[in-house]
Write a protein that holds these residues in place. Structure first.
Motif, PDB file in Angstrom:
ATOM      1  N   ALA B 155       0.673  -1.190  -0.076  1.00 39.71           N
ATOM      2  CA  ALA B 155       0.007  -0.030  -0.018  1.00 39.71           C
ATOM      3  C   ALA B 155       0.788   1.158  -0.049  1.00 39.71           C
ATOM      4  O   ALA B 155       0.273   2.293  -0.411  1.00 39.71           O
ATOM      5  N   SER B 156       2.295   1.175   0.517  1.00 39.55           N
ATOM      6  CA  SER B 156       3.077   2.429   0.397  1.00 39.55           C
ATOM      7  C   SER B 156       3.867   2.604  -0.902  1.00 39.55           C
ATOM      8  O   SER B 156       4.302   3.372  -1.097  1.00 39.55           O
ATOM      9  N   GLY B 157       3.600   1.731  -1.875  1.00 40.77           N
ATOM     10  CA  GLY B 157       4.139   1.622  -3.164  1.00 40.77           C
ATOM     11  C   GLY B 157       3.885   2.566  -4.172  1.00 40.77           C
ATOM     12  O   GLY B 157       2.608   3.091  -3.809  1.00 40.77           O
ATOM     13  N   ALA B 158       4.348   2.261  -5.190  1.00 41.73           N
ATOM     14  CA  ALA B 158       4.022   3.249  -6.375  1.00 41.73           C
ATOM     15  C   ALA B 158       2.646   2.964  -6.699  1.00 41.73           C
ATOM     16  O   ALA B 158       1.904   3.916  -6.928  1.00 41.73           O
ATOM     17  N   VAL B 162      -1.552   4.883  -4.741  1.00 39.28           N
ATOM     18  CA  VAL B 162      -2.413   5.569  -5.689  1.00 39.28           C
ATOM     19  C   VAL B 162      -3.784   4.611  -5.522  1.00 39.28           C
ATOM     20  O   VAL B 162      -4.950   5.369  -5.517  1.00 39.28           O
ATOM     21  N   VAL B 163      -3.683   3.444  -5.639  1.00 38.68           N
ATOM     22  CA  VAL B 163      -5.049   2.776  -5.437  1.00 38.68           C
ATOM     23  C   VAL B 163      -5.767   3.205  -4.016  1.00 38.68           C
ATOM     24  O   VAL B 163      -7.154   3.425  -4.438  1.00 38.68           O
ATOM     25  N   GLY B 164      -5.034   3.320  -2.985  1.00 41.36           N
ATOM     26  CA  GLY B 164      -5.688   3.547  -1.697  1.00 41.36           C
ATOM     27  C   GLY B 164      -6.569   5.170  -1.908  1.00 41.36           C
ATOM     28  O   GLY B 164      -7.548   5.390  -1.505  1.00 41.36           O
ATOM     29  N   GLY B 176      -5.072  -0.286   3.730  1.00 38.90           N
ATOM     30  CA  GLY B 176      -4.061  -0.362   3.149  1.00 38.90           C
ATOM     31  C   GLY B 176      -3.431  -1.743   3.809  1.00 38.90           C
ATOM     32  O   GLY B 176      -3.413  -2.157   5.141  1.00 38.90           O
ATOM     33  N   ILE B 177      -2.317  -2.481   3.143  1.00 39.24           N
ATOM     34  CA  ILE B 177      -1.564  -3.584   3.793  1.00 39.24           C
ATOM     35  C   ILE B 177      -0.075  -3.147   3.476  1.00 39.24           C
ATOM     36  O   ILE B 177       0.009  -3.023   2.224  1.00 39.24           O
ATOM     37  N   ALA B 178       0.626  -3.217   4.610  1.00 37.23           N
ATOM     38  CA  ALA B 178       2.252  -2.961   4.128  1.00 37.23           C
ATOM     39  C   ALA B 178       3.025  -3.683   5.099  1.00 37.23           C
ATOM     40  O   ALA B 178       2.263  -4.382   6.212  1.00 37.23           O
TER      41      ALA B 178
END
Lengths: 341, 341
Positions: B155-158, B162-164, B176-178
């Motif tokens: 969830a913190s990626g590129a 953006v999805v969230g 998010g899952i991170a």
């Protein structure tokens, strides 16, 4: 009207394969219909893999059978007493009266049967829920295009046999997967599939590849497990996989792992679970189209009949092991000849 | 123009985790553009998980990188010499020049960059392929409805970030899952997700359930593996799962088993693999909508920048282990200030 109602009850919830001792055969009084209800005598009881799920005490799309409750199941019955204006003694209906000789119920959701269309047992098979399952799963979810390759597992069963034949009638290459050389021979020689592969043989994946030289566009899955995994490795770009059943794992004590999904990503494929209960709006179209094919002999079916309600538990256990051959039905009582027929 | 072109080549195909020794840094001559070609100097190189697949010698949606070939990758470059009428020295373009300082190519498929919209590095991230991946995967495949719960991994990626944020902007609950408390804090506090769950913590599945009190309607999957399995057990009826990536298994030597698909059947859910390359027709709509959100600050992004081409292999290895934090970029050379700017 006889004096007692023989019923098969769920006695215990099996962790793995059901055993005969998980069922109990009990006798009770014939139920009396109240106003607005009908009393029916069961002629045919359908045995289907989904029933294994109802034996589990887990949240699912339908409530489980209670311990001590009558096993659920689709039935073809004759009305023997009616307190409802729309039905008369002698009428035949499809319902969900379960594993018992007699049932009293309001006729909501019952469907009358026209004896002139086809043998009444087909209302539980090719022209009933299994047939509708095949029809909507293949056509609405799988969306095959003429020339594509359609693969179906449990191909000699009530659903799979219809899937492959509809695929052929729609101009596709139909490839069946089944559990014995006899079943494979049947779907090719009797049902007209283009090819069939025995999933129990050595080299199953290679044999499947030989049977699908242009890859797999639609896979109608009744079983999940290793067969799904093998199919996924052979799908084409944009493949569609209607997920209809998981027979391979219904008896599992722990949910087994599933297929690696990498081929779904690289091929932009989809897997979609569906339940026939959401698609009853398609029943009219289904009966028109498939009914015509059955009447003119273009679509064939096979029934595996066991006699008497007491045989139901063992037959059902065999169904989960693939020991049936065709649509499994229990003849609970005799169909009476039509007056003047 | 300097004398040599530094490049990162694929030296060997790693069976599992790539090691620095699987890459080779080589110097060669600066390529000369032919008629119709341009010579570009790489400013930014994008590092993305899909590159791991290109290191494998297997049939997939794209050809593998050859041994001794330049690693593939998206780039933002400056035109330094042009033999093509449509581009002039000083122009900035997005392309696929790979892990090297200079590349000569016909400008087919290159996209000019307008410096006035956003920092040019965003053409590789939030306003580039990762952003488009998020946009089409969420909106076209996931089809979220306001009020639904959207879960996204990495969830913190590129892509995930953006999805969230799009999910939130469309009126959904975004979860998010991170892979760390820091990343989880970032997506909630900086990006405005409603909740985030660290998949490495004990009791992940229970924490996910707490974060999704109304169940999960859309799961945008970047990772597959145990996270997908846990999510599947919490999906709602009719859930949609765009399958975008399989980061958890890119380094696997054997394809691991996947999730049990029973929840997909009982909930009538779908898993659909997709690749952004099939959806470039959506680029205009994407840039209009997401570009506006970026400009007005409603959609934020984070870049994880490493300096110099030589750092690319180690940074890429870390990406596959989740050690990056935000869109991973290599600054291959400095962006020159705009004349008069």
């Amino acid at each position: 009207v006889p004096e007692t109602n023989r019923r098969v009850l769920l006695k215990s919830r099996p962790p793995g394969e059901p055993r005969p001792s998980d069922f109990e055969i009990a006798e009770g009084p014939i139920p009396k219909p109240s106003d607005g209800e009908i009393l029916c005598r069961t002629i045919w009881l359908s045995l289907d893999p989904y029933m294994r799920g109802r034996m589990k005490d887990v949240r699912s799309y339908a409530a489980p059978v209670e311990i001590g409750g009558v096993m659920v199941g689709g039935t073809v019955s004759e009305v023997i007493e009616s307190k409802h204006p729309s039905l008369r003694p002698g009428d035949l209906v499809v319902g969900m009266d379960g594993w018992q000789q007699y049932a009293s119920s309001a006729p909501t959701g019952l469907r009358p049967i026209d004896r002139s269309v086809a043998p009444i047992s087909t209302a539980l098979g090719v022209l009933g829920m299994p047939g509708l399952t095949a029809y909507v799963g293949l056509l609405d979810i799988g969306r095959p295009v003429a020339g594509e390759t359609v693969v179906v597992s449990a191909a000699s069963g009530a659903v799979g046999s219809v899937v492959g034949q509809i695929a052929r009638l729609k101009g596709c290459r139909a490839v069946g997967i089944a559990g014995s050389p006899t079943k494979c021979g049947y779907v090719v020689n009797e049902l007209g599939f283009d090819a069939a592969v025995d999933y129990r043989r050595d080299g199953f994946a290679e044999a499947l590849r030989d049977a699908c030289p242009n890859g797999i566009d639609v896979y109608f899955d009744n079983v999940a497990g290793p067969v799904l995994e093998a199919v996924l490795r052979q799908i084409n770009r944009g493949a569609r996989i209607p997920l209809c059943g998981l027979i391979s794992q219904y008896n599992a004590t722990e949910p087994p792992r599933g297929p690696n999904l990498a081929p779904l990503l690289t091929n932009r494929g989809l897997i979609r679970g569906f339940l026939v209960f959401d698609h009853f709006d398609r029943f009219g179209a289904f009966v028109n189209e498939v009914g015509a094919w059955v009447r003119n002999g273009e679509l064939r079916y096979r029934e595996d009949i066991v006699d008497g309600l007491d045989a139901a538990p063992q037959a059902f256990i065999g169904l989960l092991e693939g020991r049936n051959f065709g649509k499994l039905l229990v003849r609970v009582s005799e169909e009476r000849p039509v007056a003047g027929g």
